[in-house]
Scaffold this active site. Structure first.
Site, PDB file in Angstrom:
ATOM      1  N   TYR A   1       0.903  -1.159   0.056  1.00 46.23           N
ATOM      2  CA  TYR A   1      -0.002  -0.084   0.194  1.00 46.23           C
ATOM      3  C   TYR A   1       0.999   1.248   0.057  1.00 46.23           C
ATOM      4  CZ  TYR A   1      -3.834  -3.045   1.209  1.00 46.23           C
ATOM      5  OH  TYR A   1      -4.953  -3.966   1.608  1.00 46.23           O
ATOM      6  N   HIS A   2       0.763   2.059  -0.956  1.00 46.42           N
ATOM      7  CA  HIS A   2       1.835   3.089  -1.322  1.00 46.42           C
ATOM      8  C   HIS A   2       3.108   2.952  -0.980  1.00 46.42           C
ATOM      9  CE1 HIS A   2      -2.404   4.489  -1.668  1.00 46.42           C
ATOM     10  NE2 HIS A   2      -2.623   4.153  -0.251  1.00 46.42           N
TER      11      HIS A   2
END
Length: 353
Positions: free
Chosen positions: A54-55
């Protein structure tokens, strides 16, 4: 008051609502993320979900800073397998990657242990035994407490459970399937398999990435300030389907007649399934979280269940023939008429003779 539930056959208790952090480190400003984390803890929520991908780890970093003052209150789950980096051993199932990604996650989270490490998805051409052994060694080393699987079909849940038994280690304690009103495919295999093998089900996308809020209209382009309007690729691949949007509108009318929000109804419907231990709600704003927590007070009746069954058949998606392109089916390998690259490779070691 939150009614905590045992996660599968483990002695670990978790809240029925899991705080999802996919928006943290990107669309949700850090100060808002910290307020949401603090508010959730004060409300009794003790389960928080993130992932290494995630990111590019920024979500884990925000979660780590947000929970630091109350680390032992939280059951922290993260994931491995996926990676945005390039390289033959970046991502996947190798012992090399399992160790590397766990060290990265520990550093990002600012903690010396991870409560639950999930396989983020299946890798069709890689053997399962190697990562299970690696996870077992990391549990013995004190870096992990438990492990789980995400997006695994029923047979693969069973295979991991059997591997753990053969290796003399504890079974996984959690399975994380996609599950909501407009995609009920988890009911066919994933949820029964998890229950049979002692895994708690921690579902994700209970609102179908916002479709079940009822804010989208059939036949109309989504508003620019919505997730669909921003061009979220995963949403357009999976959730933003005409049939789902139409069903969401019908759900919204029904919920409004009961005096509740469509999102509250959709979340409550997921939690009304006894095979679900917890569901992940991923807010972008503090207002979103306030709405999610409200759903814990919603109780559904037989009429509500019957309505959903009329709109979407049990065990099926809203759209006939729909299959999530991110998790394709494995049951056909053409002998002719397809290139080698188009055929899903299956690890020969995973086939039953």
């Amino acid at each position: 008051m939150v009614e905590y539930r045992y996660l599968g056959r483990s002695a670990l208790k978790v809240s029925p609502l899991t705080l999802g952090s996919m928006m943290f480190g990107n669309q949700t400003p850090d100060d808002v993320a910290f307020r949401i984390i603090d508010k959730a803890r004060e409300q009794g929520i003790n389960f928080i979900d993130t992932a290494d991908v995630y990111h590019d780890g920024k979500s884990e970093e925000v979660v780590g800073r947000g929970i630091k003052a109350h680390r032992d209150h939280w059951v922290v789950a993260t994931k491995f397998v996926n990676s945005r980096q390039k390289g033959p051993n970046v991502g996947g199932y190798s012992r090399k990657w399992v160790y590397q990604t766990v060290e990265n996650s520990l550093r990002n989270l600012g903690t010396d242990y991870i409560d639950i490490l999930y396989f983020h998805r299946a890798v069709f051409d890689a053997p399962l035994e190697e990562p299970v052994r690696a996870i077992a060694d990391l549990i013995k080393a004190g870096k992990l407490r438990y492990f789980g699987v995400s997006n695994f079909r029923g047979w693969r849940i069973a295979e991991v459970a059997h591997l753990a038994y053969q290796l003399g280690i504890d079974r996984p304690i959690a399975s994380q399937p996609l599950y909501n009103i407009v995609n009920r495919t988890a009911e066919a295999e994933q949820l029964p398999a998890a229950a049979a093998y002692g895994l708690g089900a921690v579902s994700y996308s209970p609102l179908a990435r916002g479709v079940l809020t009822g804010k989208y209209n059939p036949g109309e382009a989504p508003a620019a300030d919505t997730r669909a309007g921003r061009g979220d690729k995963r949403m357009h691949d999976v959730e933003f389907r005409e049939e789902s949007i139409s069903i969401a509108k019908q759900i919204a009318v029904h919920a409004q007649a009961k005096g509740i929000a469509a999102a509250d109804f959709a979340l409550a419907w997921v939690l009304n399934n006894r095979l679900i231990t917890s569901t992940i709600a991923g807010p972008r704003t503090e207002e979103h979280w306030d709405g999610y927590i409200r759903a814990l007070d919603v109780k559904l009746d037989a009429e509500d269940e019957a309505l959903v069954d009329r709109l979407v058949a049990p065990g099926h998606p809203s759209t006939p023939g729909f299959t999530d392109p991110g998790h394709p089916l494995e049951g056909r390998e053409p002998r002719s008429g397809a290139t080698e690259a188009e055929i899903i490779p299956l690890a020969r070691s995973q086939r039953v003779a």
